[in-house]
Scaffold this motif. Structure first.
Motif, PDB file in Angstrom:
ATOM      1  N   ASN A  97       0.847  -1.187   0.000  1.00 35.79           N
ATOM      2  CA  ASN A  97       0.000   0.000   0.000  1.00 35.79           C
ATOM      3  C   ASN A  97       0.882   1.237   0.000  1.00 35.79           C
ATOM      4  O   ASN A  97       2.052   1.180   0.395  1.00 35.79           O
ATOM      5  CB  ASN A  97      -0.908   0.019   1.233  1.00 35.79           C
ATOM      6  CG  ASN A  97      -2.017  -0.995   1.139  1.00 35.79           C
ATOM      7  OD1 ASN A  97      -2.568  -1.229   0.073  1.00 35.79           O
ATOM      8  ND2 ASN A  97      -2.352  -1.610   2.256  1.00 35.79           N
ATOM      9  N   VAL A  98       0.319   2.357  -0.415  1.00 38.32           N
ATOM     10  CA  VAL A  98       1.055   3.618  -0.509  1.00 38.32           C
ATOM     11  C   VAL A  98       0.279   4.686   0.243  1.00 38.32           C
ATOM     12  O   VAL A  98      -0.949   4.722   0.207  1.00 38.32           O
ATOM     13  CB  VAL A  98       1.223   4.021  -1.995  1.00 38.32           C
ATOM     14  CG1 VAL A  98       1.822   5.403  -2.132  1.00 38.32           C
ATOM     15  CG2 VAL A  98       2.077   2.995  -2.717  1.00 38.32           C
ATOM     16  N   SER A  99       1.008   5.555   0.911  1.00 34.74           N
ATOM     17  CA  SER A  99       0.387   6.717   1.547  1.00 34.74           C
ATOM     18  C   SER A  99       1.028   7.975   0.985  1.00 34.74           C
ATOM     19  O   SER A  99       2.168   7.955   0.528  1.00 34.74           O
ATOM     20  CB  SER A  99       0.540   6.655   3.064  1.00 34.74           C
ATOM     21  OG  SER A  99       1.901   6.644   3.431  1.00 34.74           O
ATOM     22  N   ARG A 100       0.269   9.065   1.058  1.00 32.72           N
ATOM     23  CA  ARG A 100       0.749  10.343   0.527  1.00 32.72           C
ATOM     24  C   ARG A 100       0.705  11.408   1.610  1.00 32.72           C
ATOM     25  O   ARG A 100      -0.221  11.432   2.412  1.00 32.72           O
ATOM     26  CB  ARG A 100      -0.092  10.782  -0.665  1.00 32.72           C
ATOM     27  CG  ARG A 100       0.081   9.888  -1.869  1.00 32.72           C
ATOM     28  CD  ARG A 100      -0.670  10.450  -3.068  1.00 32.72           C
ATOM     29  NE  ARG A 100      -0.514   9.598  -4.213  1.00 32.72           N
ATOM     30  CZ  ARG A 100       0.473   9.686  -5.095  1.00 32.72           C
ATOM     31  NH1 ARG A 100       1.400  10.609  -4.958  1.00 32.72           N
ATOM     32  NH2 ARG A 100       0.540   8.864  -6.121  1.00 32.72           N
ATOM     33  N   SER A 112       1.788   5.169   6.006  1.00 31.53           N
ATOM     34  CA  SER A 112       0.960   5.634   7.120  1.00 31.53           C
ATOM     35  C   SER A 112      -0.496   5.342   6.781  1.00 31.53           C
ATOM     36  O   SER A 112      -1.008   5.833   5.778  1.00 31.53           O
ATOM     37  CB  SER A 112       1.159   7.136   7.331  1.00 31.53           C
ATOM     38  OG  SER A 112       0.125   7.665   8.142  1.00 31.53           O
ATOM     39  N   THR A 113      -1.175   4.556   7.629  1.00 29.11           N
ATOM     40  CA  THR A 113      -2.568   4.218   7.348  1.00 29.11           C
ATOM     41  C   THR A 113      -3.457   5.459   7.337  1.00 29.11           C
ATOM     42  O   THR A 113      -4.453   5.494   6.619  1.00 29.11           O
ATOM     43  CB  THR A 113      -3.115   3.217   8.386  1.00 29.11           C
ATOM     44  OG1 THR A 113      -2.914   3.748   9.697  1.00 29.11           O
ATOM     45  CG2 THR A 113      -2.420   1.879   8.276  1.00 29.11           C
ATOM     46  N   ASN A 115      -2.809   8.258   6.010  1.00 31.31           N
ATOM     47  CA  ASN A 115      -2.662   8.961   4.732  1.00 31.31           C
ATOM     48  C   ASN A 115      -2.734   8.003   3.542  1.00 31.31           C
ATOM     49  O   ASN A 115      -2.167   8.277   2.492  1.00 31.31           O
ATOM     50  CB  ASN A 115      -1.349   9.739   4.699  1.00 31.31           C
ATOM     51  CG  ASN A 115      -1.255  10.747   5.807  1.00 31.31           C
ATOM     52  OD1 ASN A 115      -2.256  11.297   6.246  1.00 31.31           O
ATOM     53  ND2 ASN A 115      -0.046  10.989   6.288  1.00 31.31           N
ATOM     54  N   ASP A 116      -3.416   6.878   3.717  1.00 26.51           N
ATOM     55  CA  ASP A 116      -3.499   5.854   2.677  1.00 26.51           C
ATOM     56  C   ASP A 116      -4.029   6.428   1.365  1.00 26.51           C
ATOM     57  O   ASP A 116      -4.949   7.238   1.349  1.00 26.51           O
ATOM     58  CB  ASP A 116      -4.423   4.728   3.138  1.00 26.51           C
ATOM     59  CG  ASP A 116      -4.512   3.615   2.122  1.00 26.51           C
ATOM     60  OD1 ASP A 116      -3.459   3.074   1.750  1.00 26.51           O
ATOM     61  OD2 ASP A 116      -5.640   3.288   1.693  1.00 26.51           O
ATOM     62  N   ASP A 117      -3.403   6.010   0.259  1.00 19.73           N
ATOM     63  CA  ASP A 117      -3.863   6.375  -1.082  1.00 19.73           C
ATOM     64  C   ASP A 117      -4.333   5.097  -1.772  1.00 19.73           C
ATOM     65  O   ASP A 117      -3.519   4.341  -2.307  1.00 19.73           O
ATOM     66  CB  ASP A 117      -2.737   7.027  -1.883  1.00 19.73           C
ATOM     67  CG  ASP A 117      -3.150   7.359  -3.307  1.00 19.73           C
ATOM     68  OD1 ASP A 117      -4.341   7.198  -3.647  1.00 19.73           O
ATOM     69  OD2 ASP A 117      -2.277   7.772  -4.091  1.00 19.73           O
ATOM     70  N   PRO A 118      -5.653   4.814  -1.767  1.00 23.81           N
ATOM     71  CA  PRO A 118      -6.135   3.573  -2.359  1.00 23.81           C
ATOM     72  C   PRO A 118      -6.014   3.527  -3.876  1.00 23.81           C
ATOM     73  O   PRO A 118      -6.216   2.488  -4.484  1.00 23.81           O
ATOM     74  CB  PRO A 118      -7.606   3.522  -1.924  1.00 23.81           C
ATOM     75  CG  PRO A 118      -7.965   4.946  -1.684  1.00 23.81           C
ATOM     76  CD  PRO A 118      -6.720   5.632  -1.204  1.00 23.81           C
ATOM     77  N   GLY A 119      -5.643   4.629  -4.498  1.00 25.94           N
ATOM     78  CA  GLY A 119      -5.485   4.672  -5.943  1.00 25.94           C
ATOM     79  C   GLY A 119      -4.059   4.445  -6.398  1.00 25.94           C
ATOM     80  O   GLY A 119      -3.757   4.577  -7.577  1.00 25.94           O
ATOM     81  N   THR A 120      -3.149   4.090  -5.464  1.00 26.90           N
ATOM     82  CA  THR A 120      -1.753   3.840  -5.810  1.00 26.90           C
ATOM     83  C   THR A 120      -1.264   2.599  -5.071  1.00 26.90           C
ATOM     84  O   THR A 120      -1.536   2.435  -3.890  1.00 26.90           O
ATOM     85  CB  THR A 120      -0.856   5.037  -5.420  1.00 26.90           C
ATOM     86  OG1 THR A 120      -1.391   6.227  -5.993  1.00 26.90           O
ATOM     87  CG2 THR A 120       0.563   4.837  -5.905  1.00 26.90           C
TER      88      THR A 120
END
Length: 191
Positions: A97-100, A112-113, A115-120
């Motif tokens: 998973n990726v956070s922004r 970081s959960t 700031n999760d980016d579900p589109g990446t």
């Protein structure tokens, strides 16, 4: 003369051996790089087929291998063993998973959960080889959800009270005489 000739042949043989070993190692590195790149492109095909194909997988610790299902690439659990040019390579894929950062929108180096980016999703393909698997090559890329499935309205029947609609079920709940389309989540007025 014989001693000098033996010395020259000995040094020459060592040079040829080192050159052959260098060519072998270079060839293995090139093959490892090509296998990793091929794996990354296969995962890209899996993600473009349907985002949930990579989004719903177990993250970080689970190894996945690339497989063909008919004419499509898929991901299955485990490592893939590939025998090429008298060498054995092991290839696996890890998805994270990726956070922004909320201010800059840049990818954070530590997930970081909050700031999760579900589109990446971060995809890493690793290829190892050698007698102990000590030689390796990895390639990492970020995949973005950019291609969403679009459902077209097919009819007005059966919509009222039937709940959430999923593709290919593409009927709205109702339409009023004033050209207002009613859905479970709101209204859309046709002008």
């Amino acid at each position: 003369v014989i001693a000098l000739l033996a010395l020259i042949l000995s040094v020459g043989a060592q040079g040829v051996y080192v050159s052959l070993q260098s060519s072998k190692v270079s060839g293995e590195c090139d093959t490892g790089s090509a296998l990793a790149t091929e794996g990354l492109e296969a995962v890209r095909g899996v993600a473009e087929e349907k985002w949930q194909n990579i989004f719903n997988l177990t993250k970080a610790s689970q190894h996945y291998q690339i497989a063909l299902s008919g004419t499509k690439w898929t991901l299955a659990t485990g490592d893939e063993t590939i025998a090429l040019n008298n060498s054995t390579y092991t290839r696996y894929v890890i998805i994270d998973n990726v956070s922004r950062d909320p201010t800059t929108r840049l990818v954070e180096s530590v997930y970081s959960t909050a700031n999760d980016d579900p589109g990446t999703q971060k995809v890493t393909v690793t290829v190892t080889w050698g007698t102990t698997g000590a030689e390796s090559f990895s390639v990492t890329d970020y995949f973005f959800r950019w291609k969403n499935k679009v459902c077209n309205q097919t009819d007005w029947s059966g919509g009222a009270g039937s709940g959430v609609k999923n593709c290919p079920d593409t009927s709205y709940e109702s339409i009023s005489p004033s050209n207002t389309i009613n859905t479970a989540g709101g209204q859309l007025k046709l002008q």
